[in-house]
Design a protein around this motif. Structure first.
Motif, PDB file in Angstrom:
ATOM      1  N   LEU A 221       1.037  -1.071  -0.218  1.00 38.47           N
ATOM      2  CA  LEU A 221      -0.105  -0.346  -0.040  1.00 38.47           C
ATOM      3  C   LEU A 221       0.639   1.244   0.388  1.00 38.47           C
ATOM      4  N   ARG A 222       1.987   1.059   0.379  1.00 37.57           N
ATOM      5  CA  ARG A 222       3.324   2.339   0.229  1.00 37.57           C
ATOM      6  C   ARG A 222       3.129   3.175  -1.110  1.00 37.57           C
ATOM      7  N   GLN A 223       2.870   4.158  -1.063  1.00 38.75           N
ATOM      8  CA  GLN A 223       3.195   4.373  -2.363  1.00 38.75           C
ATOM      9  C   GLN A 223       3.725   6.222  -2.018  1.00 38.75           C
ATOM     10  N   SER A 224       4.682   6.766  -2.615  1.00 33.75           N
ATOM     11  CA  SER A 224       5.361   7.571  -2.853  1.00 33.75           C
ATOM     12  C   SER A 224       4.794   9.204  -3.528  1.00 33.75           C
ATOM     13  N   ILE A 225       5.100  10.020  -3.378  1.00 34.88           N
ATOM     14  CA  ILE A 225       4.930  11.668  -3.426  1.00 34.88           C
ATOM     15  C   ILE A 225       6.035  12.853  -3.554  1.00 34.88           C
ATOM     16  N   SER A 226       6.611  12.248  -5.184  1.00 36.33           N
ATOM     17  CA  SER A 226       7.771  13.529  -4.796  1.00 36.33           C
ATOM     18  C   SER A 226       7.863  14.493  -4.999  1.00 36.33           C
ATOM     19  N   PHE A 227       8.673  15.452  -5.248  1.00 40.87           N
ATOM     20  CA  PHE A 227       8.383  17.488  -6.120  1.00 40.87           C
ATOM     21  C   PHE A 227       9.937  17.535  -5.720  1.00 40.87           C
TER      22      PHE A 227
END
Ligand SMILES: Nc1ncnc2c1ncn2[C@@H]1O[C@H](COP(=O)(O)OP(=O)(O)O)[C@@H](O)[C@H]1O
Ligand SMILES: [Mg+2]
Lengths: 299, 245
Positions: A221-227
């Motif tokens: 379930l772990r997701q990542s948001i990168s910016f």
């Protein structure tokens, strides 16, 4: 404790193509291990090598610290292969009696009937007259005939109806409570989650995750948001945000790990930060899981 | 030992439950026998001797066929369906599987021989001293060893269709060139010459000799023994090669 199953750097190539690629793990007594993976992931090939039925291109497989082909091992294991085949022209009970005679301390016919849910009518039938599901049940009884300490089931519930499935898993749990070690393969996430104490996730011949069902699902379930961020902000501040599990900085990008990207994104926008080039990435297990059948078809 | 005995018994049960076996190994040879001794006038001078000799031919024909075909095709079938694979993870020694198949098959051959001999007695009143019946039966039983080995060789094939096609052709060719259908003397010279070097003629010839109060020639025993060794070596060699995957 001595491992019941031990495989090291197991590799199998078919005409130069790797079906199983450098797989290692050990299994301890009493574990119920699901080898989970989409079709073609290398589950059957791995199992066949563990059983000594297929010669590894590289690596070793040991059962009870011995060669899997040894008779001492054969007396302690029970196997249901992916394709169940039964000797024809025999009644089910004749076939069972034959198998019982192979082992030093077999289970009684009564016990086998009780564990597998075979009916008296089935016991008197010729094996070639059985339906697919009934055949599997007999295959299950054959696997149990010698009262084995270690059981292998390759995609055991394919072709079973939902009642048969329920009975099968109930028995498997009962067997595990008696201290037996169980390894089964499946491409149903649900099945692995419900039954196994440990899931070994296969994809394209490799083990890509190995842990309890809870750990596996958390990883999934772990997701990542990168910016990119055109201003400076305390990492600790992001870390303390609700739902953020970890923050990493990588090549000028900030990466927030989360199980709930929607809420984290909303929060980031509310903060009115100058975010650029936002990307949301799914966990690395997602790829394998997308190909898995999450829900079993109701039959 | 108990395990092996049980395994043999199971094989016997399975063969008898196979309707093809009854048809091809018992019914067909007996019908053949009736045709060539009762219906078609073969013009033999000594009809009684011909009846006895041809009885041996069809008994040999029946046993040879079931040794090659029943044994071989069954093994291919069990292998292609995956049954043999499952057996490999049980404590049953691999050799027991083969030995039980051959012993079980031979036990069934005893039965076939008795039935066919008895049919000869009923149909044509074939008689001979008990000792000769016994010797003929023993010859046909033991002489089938190279054909059982040929069955093992057929058993190394991958597909049931190939195995049954190939073994059918070899079976019929062997039977014809061996003089099991019609006397060797009426076959073309070339076929006779070839047939002399194949096992079927020597198989039949031993029994024909016993019927005539003689004993089988040494050459019969030697050639059958040679084919036994050849087929055994070949099938063991092929099996070894197949196992390493
Ligand atoms: N005997 C074989 N010969 C060639 N390729 C094979 C053989 N067995 C399996 N493979 C290939 O190896 C890969 C893994 O197969 P398998 O172990 O059966 O996967 P799974 O059981 O996870 O569905 C697949 O790509 C399959 O096509
Ligand atoms: Mg598989």
């Amino acid at each position: 404790m001595q491992p019941v199953v031990q495989i090291e750097n197991l590799t199998k190539e078919f005409k130069g193509k790797r079906a199983v690629d450098d797989v290692s793990f050990t299994v301890q007594r009493g574990e119920i291990v699901a080898i989970l993976g989409p079709n073609g992931a290398g589950k059957s090939t791995t199992m066949l090598m563990m059983l000594g039925l297929l010669k590894p291109t590289a690596g070793i497989a040991k059962l009870f610290q011995e060669e899997p082909q040894s008779r001492a091992v054969h007396e302690r294991i029970g196997v249901m292969l992916q394709q169940v085949s039964l000797m024809d022209a025999l009644k089910v009970k004749e076939l069972l009696a034959l198998f019982q005679a192979y082992y030093p301390k077999p289970l009684s016919l009564e016990t086998l009937v009780k564990l597998t849910g075979m009916t008296n009518g089935e016991l008197d039938k010729r094996t070639e007259k059985l339906s697919g599901g009934q055949k599997r049940r007999v295959g299950f009884a054959l696997a149990l005939a010698g009262d084995p300490d270690l059981l292998f089931f390759d995609e055991p519930t394919v072709g079973m109806d939902s009642t048969a499935r329920k009975q099968f898993w109930l028995t498997v749990k009962e067997l595990a409570e008696q201290g037996k070690t169980i390894l089964f393969s499946t491409h149903y996430l649900q099945e692995a989650d419900d039954i196994a104490t440990r899931i070994i996730l296969f994809n394209e011949g490799k083990v890509i995750a190995d842990g309890s069902p809870i750990e596996i699902k958390r990883n999934l379930l772990r997701q990542s948001i990168s910016f990119k961020l055109n201003e400076t902000i305390e990492k600790a501040y992001l870390m303390n945000m609700k739902d953020v599990l970890a923050v990493v900085e990588d090549k000028g990008r900030l990466k927030l790990m989360t199980e709930n990207p929607d809420s984290v994104l909303r929060k980031l926008f509310e903060l009115d930060l100058r975010l650029e080039d936002i990307a949301i990435e799914k966990g690395r297990l997602e790829d394998a899981f997308e190909q898995l059948t999450v829900e079993q078809e109701v039959s | 030992m108990g395990m092996l005995l049980r395994e043999c018994k199971i094989e016997v049960i399975r063969i008898f439950r196979n309707p093809y076996f009854i048809f091809w190994s018992l019914l067909m040879p007996i019908i053949f026998y009736v045709i060539f001794t009762k219906v078609v006038n073969t013009g033999m001078e000594n009809q009684a001797l011909w009846n006895a000799i041809f009885l041996m031919s069809i008994a040999a024909f029946s046993v040879m066929g079931s040794a090659i075909m029943t044994l071989g095709i069954r093994m291919v079938q069990e292998k292609s369906e995956g049954w043999t694979t499952l057996l490999r993870v049980t404590p049953l020694p691999a050799s027991s599987y083969f030995i039980a198949k051959m012993i079980g098959q031979s036990a069934v051959h005893v039965f076939s021989i008795i039935i066919i001999f008895f049919a000869g007695f009923l149909i044509n009143g074939v008689t001979m001293p008990f000792g000769e019946w016994l010797l003929c039966g023993l010859w046909i039983l033991l002489g089938s060893a190279p054909f059982l080995a040929m069955g093992l060789l057929v058993g190394t094939m991958k597909k049931v269709d190939t195995a049954s096609g190939v073994s059918n052709i070899f079976y019929l060719l062997l039977a014809i060139t061996g003089g099991l259908w019609m006397p060797m003397e009426i076959l073309p010279k070339l076929i006779q010459t070839i047939g002399m070097w194949l096992p079927a003629f020597h198989y039949g010839n031993g029994a024909w000799a016993i019927v005539q109060g003689e004993s089988p020639e040494l050459k019969n025993v030697l050639i059958l023994g040679m084919y036994l060794i050849l087929f055994m070596i070949l099938s063991i060699y092929i099996r070894r090669k197949q196992e390493v995957v």
